[in-house]
Structure formats: C-alpha cells, structure tokens
Motif scaffolding. Sequence first.
Motif, PDB file in Angstrom:
ATOM      1  N   SER A 150       0.605  -1.195  -0.019  1.00  0.00           N
ATOM      2  CA  SER A 150      -0.099   0.038  -0.071  1.00  0.00           C
ATOM      3  C   SER A 150       0.933   1.184   0.014  1.00  0.00           C
ATOM      4  O   SER A 150       0.466   2.464  -0.300  1.00  0.00           O
ATOM      5  N   SER A 151       2.300   1.101   0.108  1.00  0.00           N
ATOM      6  CA  SER A 151       3.019   2.315   0.067  1.00  0.00           C
ATOM      7  C   SER A 151       4.386   1.773  -0.870  1.00  0.00           C
ATOM      8  O   SER A 151       4.659   0.732  -0.984  1.00  0.00           O
ATOM      9  N   TYR A 152       4.784   2.957  -1.244  1.00  0.00           N
ATOM     10  CA  TYR A 152       6.148   2.597  -2.220  1.00  0.00           C
ATOM     11  C   TYR A 152       7.136   3.751  -1.882  1.00  0.00           C
ATOM     12  O   TYR A 152       6.855   4.872  -1.907  1.00  0.00           O
ATOM     13  N   THR A 153       8.293   3.178  -1.495  1.00  0.00           N
ATOM     14  CA  THR A 153       9.172   4.227  -1.125  1.00  0.00           C
ATOM     15  C   THR A 153      10.397   4.236  -2.039  1.00  0.00           C
ATOM     16  O   THR A 153      11.174   3.256  -2.407  1.00  0.00           O
ATOM     17  N   LEU A 154      11.044   5.448  -2.244  1.00  0.00           N
ATOM     18  CA  LEU A 154      12.447   5.541  -2.864  1.00  0.00           C
ATOM     19  C   LEU A 154      13.227   6.132  -1.938  1.00  0.00           C
ATOM     20  O   LEU A 154      13.209   7.115  -0.985  1.00  0.00           O
ATOM     21  N   SER A 155      14.608   5.270  -1.870  1.00  0.00           N
ATOM     22  CA  SER A 155      15.372   5.814  -0.647  1.00  0.00           C
ATOM     23  C   SER A 155      16.312   7.195  -1.025  1.00  0.00           C
ATOM     24  O   SER A 155      16.468   8.045  -0.355  1.00  0.00           O
ATOM     25  N   GLY A 156      16.402   7.359  -2.118  1.00  0.00           N
ATOM     26  CA  GLY A 156      17.110   8.519  -2.725  1.00  0.00           C
ATOM     27  C   GLY A 156      16.536   8.790  -4.194  1.00  0.00           C
ATOM     28  O   GLY A 156      17.131   8.099  -5.164  1.00  0.00           O
ATOM     29  N   ALA A 157      15.805   9.617  -4.212  1.00  0.00           N
ATOM     30  CA  ALA A 157      15.055   9.915  -5.770  1.00  0.00           C
ATOM     31  C   ALA A 157      16.209  10.294  -6.668  1.00  0.00           C
ATOM     32  O   ALA A 157      16.803  11.467  -6.495  1.00  0.00           O
ATOM     33  N   ALA A 158      16.207   9.815  -7.999  1.00  0.00           N
ATOM     34  CA  ALA A 158      16.951  10.223  -8.966  1.00  0.00           C
ATOM     35  C   ALA A 158      16.164  10.820 -10.374  1.00  0.00           C
ATOM     36  O   ALA A 158      14.905  10.665 -10.067  1.00  0.00           O
ATOM     37  N   PRO A 159      16.796  11.512 -11.134  1.00  0.00           N
ATOM     38  CA  PRO A 159      16.155  11.934 -12.259  1.00  0.00           C
ATOM     39  C   PRO A 159      15.118  11.053 -12.940  1.00  0.00           C
ATOM     40  O   PRO A 159      14.209  11.390 -13.387  1.00  0.00           O
ATOM     41  N   SER A 160      15.725   9.974 -13.000  1.00  0.00           N
ATOM     42  CA  SER A 160      15.107   8.739 -13.966  1.00  0.00           C
ATOM     43  C   SER A 160      13.585   8.293 -13.170  1.00  0.00           C
ATOM     44  O   SER A 160      12.891   7.776 -13.597  1.00  0.00           O
ATOM     45  N   ASP A 161      13.697   8.629 -11.706  1.00  0.00           N
ATOM     46  CA  ASP A 161      12.483   8.375 -11.010  1.00  0.00           C
ATOM     47  C   ASP A 161      11.220   9.523 -11.365  1.00  0.00           C
ATOM     48  O   ASP A 161       9.953   9.143 -10.795  1.00  0.00           O
ATOM     49  N   ALA A 162      11.607  10.388 -11.950  1.00  0.00           N
ATOM     50  CA  ALA A 162      10.453  11.401 -12.068  1.00  0.00           C
ATOM     51  C   ALA A 162       9.561  10.997 -12.972  1.00  0.00           C
ATOM     52  O   ALA A 162       9.787  10.116 -14.095  1.00  0.00           O
ATOM     53  N   GLY A 163       8.333  11.313 -12.752  1.00  0.00           N
ATOM     54  CA  GLY A 163       7.101  10.758 -13.718  1.00  0.00           C
ATOM     55  C   GLY A 163       5.849  10.904 -13.208  1.00  0.00           C
ATOM     56  O   GLY A 163       5.594  11.319 -12.208  1.00  0.00           O
ATOM     57  N   ALA A 164       4.614  10.064 -13.623  1.00  0.00           N
ATOM     58  CA  ALA A 164       3.418  10.027 -13.007  1.00  0.00           C
ATOM     59  C   ALA A 164       3.505   8.468 -12.455  1.00  0.00           C
ATOM     60  O   ALA A 164       3.591   7.947 -12.906  1.00  0.00           O
ATOM     61  N   TYR A 165       3.070   8.744 -11.131  1.00  0.00           N
ATOM     62  CA  TYR A 165       2.960   7.425 -10.381  1.00  0.00           C
ATOM     63  C   TYR A 165       1.474   7.213 -10.317  1.00  0.00           C
ATOM     64  O   TYR A 165       0.564   8.100  -9.843  1.00  0.00           O
ATOM     65  N   THR A 166       0.956   5.988 -10.482  1.00  0.00           N
ATOM     66  CA  THR A 166      -0.335   5.495  -9.930  1.00  0.00           C
ATOM     67  C   THR A 166      -0.374   4.089  -9.084  1.00  0.00           C
ATOM     68  O   THR A 166       0.852   3.425  -9.057  1.00  0.00           O
ATOM     69  N   VAL A 167      -1.222   3.875  -8.560  1.00  0.00           N
ATOM     70  CA  VAL A 167      -1.456   2.554  -7.839  1.00  0.00           C
ATOM     71  C   VAL A 167      -2.908   1.898  -8.204  1.00  0.00           C
ATOM     72  O   VAL A 167      -3.750   2.601  -8.225  1.00  0.00           O
ATOM     73  N   GLU A 168      -2.692   0.773  -8.481  1.00  0.00           N
ATOM     74  CA  GLU A 168      -3.926  -0.257  -8.841  1.00  0.00           C
ATOM     75  C   GLU A 168      -4.212  -1.184  -7.623  1.00  0.00           C
ATOM     76  O   GLU A 168      -3.587  -1.868  -6.970  1.00  0.00           O
TER      77      GLU A 168
END
Length: 350
Positions: free
Chosen positions: A306-324
């Motif tokens: 139910s959660s999603y974690t990034l320990s350290g965001a990188a430019p490649s992590d940018a974008g649109a996030y959704t969860v089903e």
Amino acid sequence: MGFRTFPLLKATAFFIWLSLIYACRSQGIGPGNALSFTGGSNSVTVLHRQELNPFPMTVTAWVKTSQTTGTAGLVNKYLSGSFNGWQLYMIDGNVRAWYFGDASDNIWDGVYGLNGGRIADGTWHHVAFAVNVNGGSLYVDGNLKASLPWSGRPLRSSSIQPLQFGTYPGVEPNYFRGIIDEVTVWSVRLSQAEIADRMHRSMQGDENGLVAYYRFDESDGPIVFDSCPRDGQNGGLVGANPVRIASTAPIPSPAPTNGLPVIVKSPLSQEVEAGSPVLFSVKDVGEPRSYQWELNGLAIENATNSSYTLSGAAPSDAGAYTVESQANQQSKTSLPVPLRVLTVPECLSQ
C-alpha cells in the motif's frame, strides 16, 4: 485602507492561558460542525510555527458567505503592509490570494492579488491556493480561476504572524461574515486533479504533506483542534467568539462499498531534491486487497504494497505514479500524481 498594529503579545498570552486550562481536555469531535463568523471582532488564532510557512504549499477551505462589500480575511498568515506571508481573503465579494517572500519576490499583481471571482452568493464554495517555484494558482470549486508567475525569484515566506481565520490583520474593517469549514494547509502544491479529488471528503489527518487540518467539529469550548496529529497546532477563538453550527458543506459520508475497492486517500504529488527520500501511499477499503504501483503506466517491480518508497530520488524516477488496488476481482486505479526531482535554488533554503 488604514493600518493597525496586531496585538501579538496579548494574543500569545491569551492562547497560552487557554492551553493551560484545556491541555488535558479531549477533542470531543462532534457530528460535523463549522464556524459561523458574524463580521464583528471574532476570529481564530493559531500561534506561529515555522511549519505554517511551507514551501511549496497549498491552502484550502470551504466557505459560505453573502458578504459583498469590504475586505475580509479567510485563511491568513499575513499582516497588512508587511510584504511577508500568504493569505486567502475577500474584497467586495471576490476571493483573492497572494504570497510574499518579500517586497521584491512575490506572487502578486501589485494591487489585490489573484482574483478567483465572486463567491458571495450565499452558497458553499471550495477555495484553494497552490504555490510552488513556478508561481501560484487560485481554484474555486475545483476550477482554475487565476494564475500568476513569480515577480522576482521564488522565495519562502518567513512570516512570524499567527495563522488566522476570519480576519485580515492591519486592515479596517477586516472581519469575515459567513461560515468556514474544513481548512487544510499542505507542504506540497496540490494539482487541480488532487484538489478536485479531495474537496468533497474529509481527510484522515495523516496524509503525506498535510501540515494542519481544522474541521471545527468540537461541540463547545474556546479551542479549535488540529486534526493533523503530527504537529497538533491547535487554535483559540478570539473576541466575540464565532459560533459552532451544524455544517452543510458538501462533504458526504462514504457510501457502502460492498467489498469492492474504493480509494479513500490517494497518493500525493511531490517535489523533492535529487537524493531525497520519497514515500507514496494509498488508503483504500475492500477485502482482500492487493496493489501494484506504476510509473508512467509501467509496473514497478516488487512494488506491491500500500506504500512505495524511494530511498533517494534520481532524475530517472521523475514521472507520473499510480497504484492499482484490487479486491474481489475488481480493481481501482488512483489518479496519476507527478514526482518532480529538482535542484532547489539556494534562496529557498535560507
């Protein structure tokens, strides 16, 4: 318009006195109330804390009024003439907003700020003011009404003014006549879709980025409680107290789900510096449940909680996030929320 000095020391002493008396009192949440302001010398004061100067930020409220003349504060952390702070307020029945880092660096048209149009028609309206490094936007009932870019550089407010409801300190007359309910302050800039998604339901109080949340559901007493448990920035009624009345704001109770998945708390868009941690989360109902997080429409490997974690965001992590969310062989997908990974200008950290 005339100016006056806001009696901050008196307000501080008054609120400390109230806090000592009511420190052990439970919140006593009622069946759903709002605050009715008479237009006289009544307001709500929440003592200054740095968390109430968020950047980026969003402030929202439900408002009902027929006040078509004069100046009136709605949600405010600004002293007239200070050129430091932010506020949602009204002039002659129109909702207005601005944000000041200082006199040179601000989101302001040089006169009255962004104009969201007339809301003084005796019906409920949801107002929202959202700010980030690109500028500010004013929304009414989920619709974009006005936007302004920064004049000068993006600069965080350092205002030490209290957070106040129902008054615009430093201007006479300055008091609001009408009803206010469900005030929220966020440390993120909510998108238009996120504002529309949240406006017709109460928050849980633990949403990512929620800094302060005032439901005004107390049954009585001189304190309004912050329903955001992380900070607990309670406020005190000042002057001839606003009256608590049963709220008729259009926030319906959740409908029965019959076991099907229903998202009741969506993920929140975020802006972070490269290398910063990121947490997306969702709250839903329906049994049994399973999850799949996606980035730009593609499933993220092992992102099935139910959660999603990034320990350290990188430019490649940018974008649109959704969860089903899936339950009972049915699925529901959250609104896409953007993650922006950026380098914050040095001035924002000062």
